[in-house]
Design a protein around this motif. Structure first.
Motif, short mmCIF file in Angstrom:
data_model
loop_
_atom_site.label_atom_id
_atom_site.label_comp_id
_atom_site.label_asym_id
_atom_site.label_seq_id
_atom_site.Cartn_x
_atom_site.Cartn_y
_atom_site.Cartn_z
N THR A 10 43.39 34.58 33.06
CA THR A 10 42.07 34.02 33.38
C THR A 10 41.16 33.86 32.18
N THR A 13 39.79 30.34 31.28
CA THR A 13 38.85 29.88 32.30
C THR A 13 37.50 30.57 32.13
N ILE A 14 37.52 31.86 31.86
CA ILE A 14 36.28 32.62 31.64
C ILE A 14 35.52 32.05 30.46
N LYS A 17 34.10 28.51 31.12
CA LYS A 17 32.96 28.58 32.05
C LYS A 17 31.71 29.08 31.35
N VAL A 34 30.33 38.68 29.12
CA VAL A 34 31.34 38.99 30.14
C VAL A 34 31.16 40.44 30.62
N THR A 38 29.96 41.27 34.50
CA THR A 38 30.94 41.95 35.36
C THR A 38 30.65 43.44 35.50
#
Length: 110
Positions: A10, A13-14, A17, A34, A38
């Motif tokens: 992922t 994609t992270i 984005k 991040v 999170t």
């Protein structure tokens, strides 16, 4: 924290984005964003992040800008037009994947 295996699939994609949302960012800024978003559940390491950034750059999805900050050099990453298109595609693909996984893990009973 999540396993390295989940994160590896992922990471691009992270990153895409975050850059789509924030414009240009430098590596440490990405790791901190991040971690903050999170609540510490995902902590990117330099060893994972920078190879991914370099790969995205080599694929023409990112461009870099080097800025001198005092005695330090900071490398900012931002999306190219191709990167914007790929971001949308990756997000759609990932949303579909999540939906499929939810179905597999929690099938509805008839």
């Amino acid at each position: 924290m999540y396993s390295k295996e989940l994160l590896k699939g992922t990471l691009q994609t992270i990153v895409l984005k975050l850059l789509a949302e924030n414009g240009r960012m430098y590596g440490y800024e990405i790791t901190q964003k991040v971690k903050e978003q999170t609540e510490g559940k995902i902590q990117l390491t330099e060893g994972a992040l920078y190879p991914s950034l370099h790969k995205l750059e080599a694929e023409g999805l990112l461009v870099t800008e080097t800025v001198n900050i005092g005695k330090r050099i900071r490398k900012y990453y931002s999306l190219t037009p191709k990167g914007n298109i790929q971001t949308a595609s990756k997000l759609e693909e990932f949303a579909s994947f999540i939906s499929t996984m939810q179905f597999l893990l929690n099938p509805k009973t008839s």
